[in-house]
Design a protein around this motif. Structure first.
Motif, mmCIF file in Angstrom:
data_model
loop_
_atom_site.group_PDB
_atom_site.id
_atom_site.type_symbol
_atom_site.label_atom_id
_atom_site.label_comp_id
_atom_site.label_asym_id
_atom_site.label_seq_id
_atom_site.Cartn_x
_atom_site.Cartn_y
_atom_site.Cartn_z
ATOM 1 N N THR A 1 58.473 49.343 85.984
ATOM 2 C CA THR A 1 58.749 49.833 87.523
ATOM 3 C C THR A 1 60.384 49.263 87.410
ATOM 4 O O THR A 1 60.844 48.636 86.775
ATOM 5 N N ASN B 1 62.277 48.729 97.616
ATOM 6 C CA ASN B 1 61.216 48.339 96.770
ATOM 7 C C ASN B 1 61.104 46.884 97.184
ATOM 8 O O ASN B 1 59.909 46.480 97.361
ATOM 9 N N ALA C 1 57.824 45.210 99.015
ATOM 10 C CA ALA C 1 57.082 43.983 98.597
ATOM 11 C C ALA C 1 57.087 42.907 99.532
ATOM 12 O O ALA C 1 56.061 42.081 99.431
ATOM 13 N N ASP D 1 53.858 44.603 102.002
ATOM 14 C CA ASP D 1 52.731 45.147 101.301
ATOM 15 C C ASP D 1 52.349 44.156 100.339
ATOM 16 O O ASP D 1 52.693 44.291 99.213
ATOM 17 N N PHE E 1 51.051 45.887 97.034
ATOM 18 C CA PHE E 1 52.358 46.304 96.123
ATOM 19 C C PHE E 1 52.989 45.181 95.496
ATOM 20 O O PHE E 1 52.869 45.029 94.347
ATOM 21 N N VAL F 1 56.770 54.991 95.744
ATOM 22 C CA VAL F 1 56.369 53.523 96.096
ATOM 23 C C VAL F 1 55.586 53.507 97.288
ATOM 24 O O VAL F 1 56.276 53.982 98.499
ATOM 25 N N PRO F 2 54.750 52.723 97.607
ATOM 26 C CA PRO F 2 54.166 51.982 96.395
ATOM 27 C C PRO F 2 52.900 52.331 95.873
ATOM 28 O O PRO F 2 52.116 51.817 94.884
ATOM 29 N N GLU G 1 52.777 52.412 91.647
ATOM 30 C CA GLU G 1 52.449 51.103 91.307
ATOM 31 C C GLU G 1 50.960 50.682 91.326
ATOM 32 O O GLU G 1 50.378 50.058 90.414
#
Length: 248
Positions: free
Chosen positions: A39, A45, A49, A52, A55, A166-167, A170
């Motif tokens: 990723t 993102n 992160a 979340d 994630f 996202v997320p 992933e």
């Protein structure tokens, strides 16, 4: 896989390789059947992160590549220099398919049904040596997952492109995919929209100036204003705070 050069950006380890070395790395993973999840980390993102936990935990299963000017600025602040190359998935993924001259099986999951079919057609044009198959659009629920995983198991793609945003993409990849389903899986975000022409890319000059995010904001202000107008300054604030605290 031996230890790779990397830099930590807000706690996420991001690979620091030149463009061709990154291409060669993924080709090696395919050649040696080394199951690998890929990723990208950009400012958005990285913000996700931070808030979340699911994630953030999923990213530990991934080889993460740098995407965009935001993480370059962060690398310069935190580590003294930018990444060797901007390995953004929109350019890197098609380049990977074109660089691999041996015929491969390529699977696609994500986007709307019409978009993923058009994207598959575009991939066939730019990399005709590969067998490219649409596994599923991105509008499926948990009840559909066994069917999708069975299709992957039957097709066994060398490369699986997952475009669910996202997320979600992933988390799906980290929780559901194994070496039985594919060799290398890439979470490619909006790539299918770009390939299908559903979302226009910025003119080449704007891409080279690294203002593509600004072009996207102008195209879709209602959807993207929070990501860029709020998210970019928030990301830089978090980076500066990490620097002051002596943490990456």
């Amino acid at each position: 896989m031996s230890a790779l050069p990397s830099r930590s950006i807000l706690g996420v380890s991001v690979i620091a390789l030149p463009w061709q070395e990154a291409i060669d790395l993924l080709r090696q993973c395919i050649a040696t059947h080394d199951f690998t999840l890929i990723t990208w980390l950009n400012a958005h993102n990285a913000n996700v992160a931070q808030t979340d936990a699911g994630f953030r935990a999923a990213l530990d299963s991934f080889l993460v590549l740098p995407d965009g000017i935001g993480v370059d600025i962060a690398a310069k602040i935190l580590h003294g220099s930018p990444f060797p190359a901007n390995l953004n998935g929109t350019d890197f993924t098609p380049a990977l398919l074109q660089a691999e001259i041996n015929p491969l099986r390529i699977g696609l999951i994500g986007a709307r049904p019409d978009v993923v079919e058009k994207a598959a057609g575009k991939f066939r044009q730019i990399a005709p040596q590969h067998e490219i198959r649409v596994i599923s659009d991105g509008f499926f629920n948990a009840a559909d997952e066994p069917r999708i995983l069975e299709s992957l198991n039957d097709f066994s793609p060398h490369i699986l492109l997952v475009a669910m945003g996202v997320p979600r993409q992933e988390i799906f990849m980290a929780q559901k995919l194994t070496a039985q389903h594919c060799t290398v899986a890439l979470g490619v975000g909006a790539l299918f929209d770009f390939m299908a022409g559903a979302v226009p890319r910025a003119p080449l000059l704007i891409q080279k100036m690294r203002f593509e995010w600004l072009y996207r904001l102008a195209q879709e202000p209602g959807r993207l204003w929070r990501r860029y107008v709020v998210g970019n300054p928030l990301f830089l604030l978090r980076v500066v705070r990490a620097k002051l605290r002596g943490r990456n």
